[in-house]
Design a protein around this motif. Structure first.
Motif, PDB file in Angstrom:
ATOM      1  N   GLY A 183       0.806  -1.212   0.000  1.00 53.88           N
ATOM      2  CA  GLY A 183       0.000   0.000   0.000  1.00 53.88           C
ATOM      3  C   GLY A 183       0.840   1.263   0.000  1.00 53.88           C
ATOM      4  N   LEU A 184       2.009   1.184   0.610  1.00 52.20           N
ATOM      5  CA  LEU A 184       2.901   2.348   0.671  1.00 52.20           C
ATOM      6  C   LEU A 184       3.825   2.432  -0.539  1.00 52.20           C
ATOM      7  CD1 LEU A 184       3.978   2.188   4.435  1.00 52.20           C
ATOM      8  CD2 LEU A 184       2.302   3.746   3.408  1.00 52.20           C
ATOM      9  N   GLY A 185       3.861   1.391  -1.327  1.00 53.66           N
ATOM     10  CA  GLY A 185       4.753   1.385  -2.475  1.00 53.66           C
ATOM     11  C   GLY A 185       6.205   1.228  -2.098  1.00 53.66           C
ATOM     12  N   VAL A 186       6.476   0.517  -1.003  1.00 54.48           N
ATOM     13  CA  VAL A 186       7.842   0.294  -0.523  1.00 54.48           C
ATOM     14  C   VAL A 186       8.220  -1.164  -0.764  1.00 54.48           C
ATOM     15  CG1 VAL A 186       9.395   0.360   1.457  1.00 54.48           C
ATOM     16  CG2 VAL A 186       7.582   2.076   1.232  1.00 54.48           C
ATOM     17  N   ALA A 187       9.419  -1.396  -1.281  1.00 54.65           N
ATOM     18  CA  ALA A 187       9.891  -2.759  -1.521  1.00 54.65           C
ATOM     19  C   ALA A 187      10.021  -3.519  -0.211  1.00 54.65           C
ATOM     20  CB  ALA A 187      11.232  -2.727  -2.248  1.00 54.65           C
ATOM     21  N   GLU A 188       9.845  -4.819  -0.275  1.00 51.25           N
ATOM     22  CA  GLU A 188      10.004  -5.666   0.910  1.00 51.25           C
ATOM     23  C   GLU A 188      11.464  -5.683   1.344  1.00 51.25           C
ATOM     24  OE1 GLU A 188       8.457  -9.487  -0.088  1.00 51.25           O
ATOM     25  OE2 GLU A 188       6.475  -8.710  -0.643  1.00 51.25           O
ATOM     26  N   PRO A 189      11.722  -5.877   2.629  1.00 55.04           N
ATOM     27  CA  PRO A 189      13.119  -5.972   3.081  1.00 55.04           C
ATOM     28  C   PRO A 189      13.787  -7.189   2.435  1.00 55.04           C
ATOM     29  CG  PRO A 189      11.614  -6.656   4.813  1.00 55.04           C
ATOM     30  CD  PRO A 189      10.769  -6.061   3.737  1.00 55.04           C
ATOM     31  N   ARG A 190      15.042  -7.071   2.131  1.00 52.41           N
ATOM     32  CA  ARG A 190      15.750  -8.151   1.444  1.00 52.41           C
ATOM     33  C   ARG A 190      16.783  -8.781   2.375  1.00 52.41           C
ATOM     34  NH1 ARG A 190      20.662  -6.071   0.287  1.00 52.41           N
ATOM     35  NH2 ARG A 190      20.848  -3.796   0.144  1.00 52.41           N
ATOM     36  N   PRO A 191      17.078 -10.046   2.179  1.00 51.12           N
ATOM     37  CA  PRO A 191      18.112 -10.684   3.004  1.00 51.12           C
ATOM     38  C   PRO A 191      19.472 -10.083   2.733  1.00 51.12           C
ATOM     39  CG  PRO A 191      17.410 -12.127   1.215  1.00 51.12           C
ATOM     40  CD  PRO A 191      16.475 -10.966   1.212  1.00 51.12           C
ATOM     41  N   GLN A 196      22.605  -0.634   8.843  1.00 52.20           N
ATOM     42  CA  GLN A 196      22.476   0.752   8.394  1.00 52.20           C
ATOM     43  C   GLN A 196      21.453   0.850   7.265  1.00 52.20           C
ATOM     44  OE1 GLN A 196      26.145   2.442   6.958  1.00 52.20           O
ATOM     45  NE2 GLN A 196      25.314   4.511   6.800  1.00 52.20           N
ATOM     46  N   GLU A 197      21.507  -0.092   6.329  1.00 48.13           N
ATOM     47  CA  GLU A 197      20.537  -0.101   5.232  1.00 48.13           C
ATOM     48  C   GLU A 197      19.136  -0.381   5.748  1.00 48.13           C
ATOM     49  OE1 GLU A 197      23.206  -1.725   1.481  1.00 48.13           O
ATOM     50  OE2 GLU A 197      22.431  -3.160   2.965  1.00 48.13           O
ATOM     51  N   PHE A 198      19.022  -1.285   6.708  1.00 47.29           N
ATOM     52  CA  PHE A 198      17.707  -1.630   7.236  1.00 47.29           C
ATOM     53  C   PHE A 198      17.078  -0.436   7.960  1.00 47.29           C
ATOM     54  CE2 PHE A 198      15.163  -3.172  10.882  1.00 47.29           C
ATOM     55  CZ  PHE A 198      14.097  -3.689  10.170  1.00 47.29           C
ATOM     56  N   VAL A 199      17.848   0.261   8.778  1.00 46.54           N
ATOM     57  CA  VAL A 199      17.317   1.416   9.500  1.00 46.54           C
ATOM     58  C   VAL A 199      16.883   2.499   8.524  1.00 46.54           C
ATOM     59  CG1 VAL A 199      17.894   3.287  11.093  1.00 46.54           C
ATOM     60  CG2 VAL A 199      18.557   0.924  11.646  1.00 46.54           C
ATOM     61  N   VAL A 314      11.853 -12.760   6.438  1.00 44.99           N
ATOM     62  CA  VAL A 314      13.166 -12.700   5.832  1.00 44.99           C
ATOM     63  C   VAL A 314      14.182 -12.782   6.963  1.00 44.99           C
ATOM     64  CG1 VAL A 314      13.382 -10.181   5.944  1.00 44.99           C
ATOM     65  CG2 VAL A 314      14.511 -11.430   4.077  1.00 44.99           C
ATOM     66  N   ALA A 315      15.441 -13.051   6.638  1.00 44.36           N
ATOM     67  CA  ALA A 315      16.478 -13.130   7.667  1.00 44.36           C
ATOM     68  C   ALA A 315      16.693 -11.773   8.326  1.00 44.36           C
ATOM     69  CB  ALA A 315      17.783 -13.620   7.053  1.00 44.36           C
ATOM     70  N   TYR A 316      17.180 -11.807   9.547  1.00 48.21           N
ATOM     71  CA  TYR A 316      17.591 -10.588  10.224  1.00 48.21           C
ATOM     72  C   TYR A 316      18.586  -9.828   9.346  1.00 48.21           C
ATOM     73  CZ  TYR A 316      15.871 -11.657  15.006  1.00 48.21           C
ATOM     74  OH  TYR A 316      15.107 -11.886  16.121  1.00 48.21           O
ATOM     75  N   PRO A 317      18.723  -8.526   9.524  1.00 49.17           N
ATOM     76  CA  PRO A 317      19.805  -7.806   8.844  1.00 49.17           C
ATOM     77  C   PRO A 317      21.157  -8.418   9.212  1.00 49.17           C
ATOM     78  CG  PRO A 317      18.254  -6.271   9.823  1.00 49.17           C
ATOM     79  CD  PRO A 317      17.881  -7.637  10.342  1.00 49.17           C
TER      80      PRO A 317
END
Length: 448
Positions: A183-191, A196-199, A314-317
Motif C-alpha cells: 500500500g505504501l509502495g515500498v519494496a520488501e526488506p531483502r536478506p 544501516q541499510e535496514f534502518v 526474511v532473515a535478520y539484517p
C-alpha cells in the motif's frame, strides 16, 4: 476460561499459556541448587524396564496452552497404544511459575520423569545433576539424533554430555507486513541488508506512512538479536562462562537503535516497551505499530492470527551465516527417574516418529528431525505456516556453526539486557553508561 490465566492441571483439564515462550523464572528455582549441594536430591535408581513387558507410569510436565496439551497428550496416548504397559500422568500449566513448580518438585525428590526445559536453565539443571544423562542412550541409538541437523543434535549437550534433546527447531526471522508495504509502495526488506541499510529502509517506511506506522520494531533489548549481530562480526555472546564481548560492542548496538529512534525508524520507548516482553500478541505488527517485528520463524503462524494482512519473513539484517539451527525448547529426563530407558524411548518417539510429528505439528517449533519435518510439511497447515516452513528450509542452507549452550545464569543475563536497553530507550542512561553497567553486572552474575 479467560485468556491469560495459568492454573495447573492433570490430563484433560483446560489451561492457557504463551505458545513457545520461555516460562517466567522465579527465585524458588534456586532452592534446587542449595539442596543439591547438601545432597537433598536422590540419585538415579537404575531400572532397565522394557516398555513392552513392564507396567510403568511416567510423569510428564511442560508449559504451554490448551492446544499444546491436546497435541502432547494425543502423542503420548499413541505411544501407549504401541506400548500398552506404559501409561502417563501429565501435568501442564501456563508459562508463569513453571520453573518455580519444577524446582519445588525436584527438591522433594518428586520431579517428573520427563519434562520440558529451555536454554535459560538447561546448563544449570545439567550441572546440578537434575537432568538425566542421555549420552549412553545416544551412543546406543536408543535416542537417535542422526535425523537432526548436527548443530541441533549438539544443542542438548552440556560439558560434552547429552542431557536433553531438542523438541523443536526455529530460526530468528524478521516478519514484515506485505499488505502495508504494498500500500505504501515500498519494496520488501531483502536478506543480507546491513543494519544501516535496514534502518534507512525503516525510516522511509515511517515517512511514507505519514508517521502512522513505524518501519521497524526496536530489538535493542532482545538477547538473540544482539547475539546474531555479534556473530556477524566474528564474536559470540558467551565465551565459556564469560561474556564474549565488551562495553564498546554493546555501546555500538545501543547506538544503532538510539539513532533509529531519532530518525523515527522505530517508535517511541513507550510503544516499544510492550513488545519487549517477547509475547507474540504484543509484537508491533500485531498491534499495528510497526511494519516489521523480530520474531522466531515458528511464531509466524501465531503472529498471522492477529492480523488479516499478509505477512512475510526474511532473515535478520546482517550476514545470514551468523544464524544456526536453534532449539526452541528441549525434552529432558529426571536423574532420579526409576525408568531411564523408557524415558529415553519416549523422547526418541516424540522426536523421531513421523506419526508423533504429525500429531505435534509445529506447536513447539518445526520438528527437529528433518525427515519428520518433511512429512509434517505435507499436511494442511495454518495460515502463515507454509511461509514459515519455506523460510526455515531456505535458512538451513546458510546456517553457521552452533555456539556452546548458554552458561548458568543465562536467564539473569537476559533480564539485565532488558533493563539496560530500556534505560537507554527511556533516556535514563546513555548508551555507554548502560553498556558499562550491563557488562559489570553480567560478569558478576556469570561468576556467581
Amino acid at each position: 476460561m479467560p485468556r491469560g490465566t495459568t492454573p495447573t492441571h492433570r490430563t484433560g483439564a483446560a489451561s492457557t499459556g504463551r505458545r513457545g515462550r520461555s516460562p517466567v523464572r522465579l527465585p524458588a528455582a534456586l532452592t534446587v541448587v542449595a539442596l543439591l549441594l547438601s545432597g537433598g536430591l536422590t540419585g538415579c535408581q537404575e531400572s532397565f524396564a522394557d516398555p513392552d513387558t513392564d507396567t510403568v507410569q511416567l510423569s510428564v510436565f511442560w508449559w504451554g496452552d490448551q492446544q499444546r496439551a491436546d497435541r502432547t497428550e494425543q502423542a503420548l496416548r499413541r505411544y501407549s497404544a504401541r506400548h500398552p504397559k506404559v501409561g502417563f500422568r501429565v501435568t501442564w500449566q501456563g508459562a508463569g511459575g513453571y520453573y518455580d513448580r519444577l524446582a519445588t518438585e525436584a527438591t522433594g525428590g518428586n520431579a517428573p520423569d520427563l519434562f520440558q526445559i529451555d536454554d535459560d536453565f538447561l546448563t544449570e539443571y545439567a550441572q546440578r545433576r537434575i537432568t538425566l544423562d542421555l549420552t549412553d542412550q545416544v551412543k546406543r541409538r536408543r535416542v537417535d539424533l542422526g535425523g537432526l541437523p548436527p548443530g541441533l543434535a549438539r544443542a542438548g549437550e552440556v560439558g560434552g554430555r547429552t542431557v536433553a534433546v531438542a523438541a523443536g527447531e526455529a530460526t530468528p526471522a524478521l516478519a514484515y507486513d506485505k499488505t502495508v508495504l504494498d500500500g505504501l509502495g515500498v519494496a520488501e526488506p531483502r536478506p543480507g541488508m546491513s543494519y544501516q541499510e535496514f534502518v534507512a529502509w525503516a525510516a522511509e517506511v515511517t515517512r511514507r506512512s505519514g508517521g502512522q506506522v513505524a518501519g521497524a520494531s526496536d530489538p535493542a533489548a532482545q538477547q538473540m538479536a544482539l547475539w546474531l549481530w555479534l556473530r556477524a562480526q566474528g564474536k559470540e555472546f558467551y565465551t565459556d562462562r564469560q561474556l564474549g564481548f565488551g562495553v564498546p560492542d554493546l555501546t555500538r548496538w545501543f547506538e544503532i537503535w538510539r539513532r533509529a529512534r531519532s530518525d523515527r525508524a522505530t517508535p517511541s520507548a513507550t510503544v516499544t516497551q510492550g513488545a519487549n516482553s517477547g509475547m507474540v500478541a504484543r509484537q508491533l505488527i500485531a498491534t499495528g505499530k510497526a511494519v516489521t517485528s523480530f520474531i522466531r520463524s515458528d511464531q509466524l503462524v501465531e503472529l498471522q492470527s492477529y492480523t488479516s494482512d499478509e505477512l512475510g519473513v526474511v532473515a535478520y539484517p546482517g550476514n545470514p551465516k551468523a544464524q544456526w539451527p536453534q532449539a526452541t525448547m528441549y525434552w529432558a529426563g529426571f536423574r532420579g527417574t526409576r525408568y531411564p530407558d523408557i524415558v529415553a524411548d519416549v523422547i526418541n518417539f516424540l522426536v523421531n516418529d513421523p506419526e508423533a510429528g504429525r500429531i505435534l505439528g509445529t506447536d513447539r517449533g518445526f520438528s527437529p528431525n528433518t525427515s519428520v519435518r518433511a512429512v509434517v510439511a505435507r499436511t494442511p497447515v495454518e495460515r502463515g505456516g507454509r511461509a514459515a516452513a519455506a523460510y526455515e528450509s531456505r535458512m538451513s542452507t546458510l546456517f553457521g556453526p552452533a555456539p556452546q549452550a548458554p552458561p548458568r545464569g543465562h536467564a539473569r543475563i537476559r533480564e539485565l539486557l532488558l533493563r539496560a536497553a530500556q534505560d537507554v530507550q527511556f533516556g535514563r542512561a546513555t548508551s555507554a553508561e548502560a553498556a558499562a553497567t550491563f557488562v559489570r553486572r553480567a560478569n558478576a552474575a556469570l561468576a556467581g
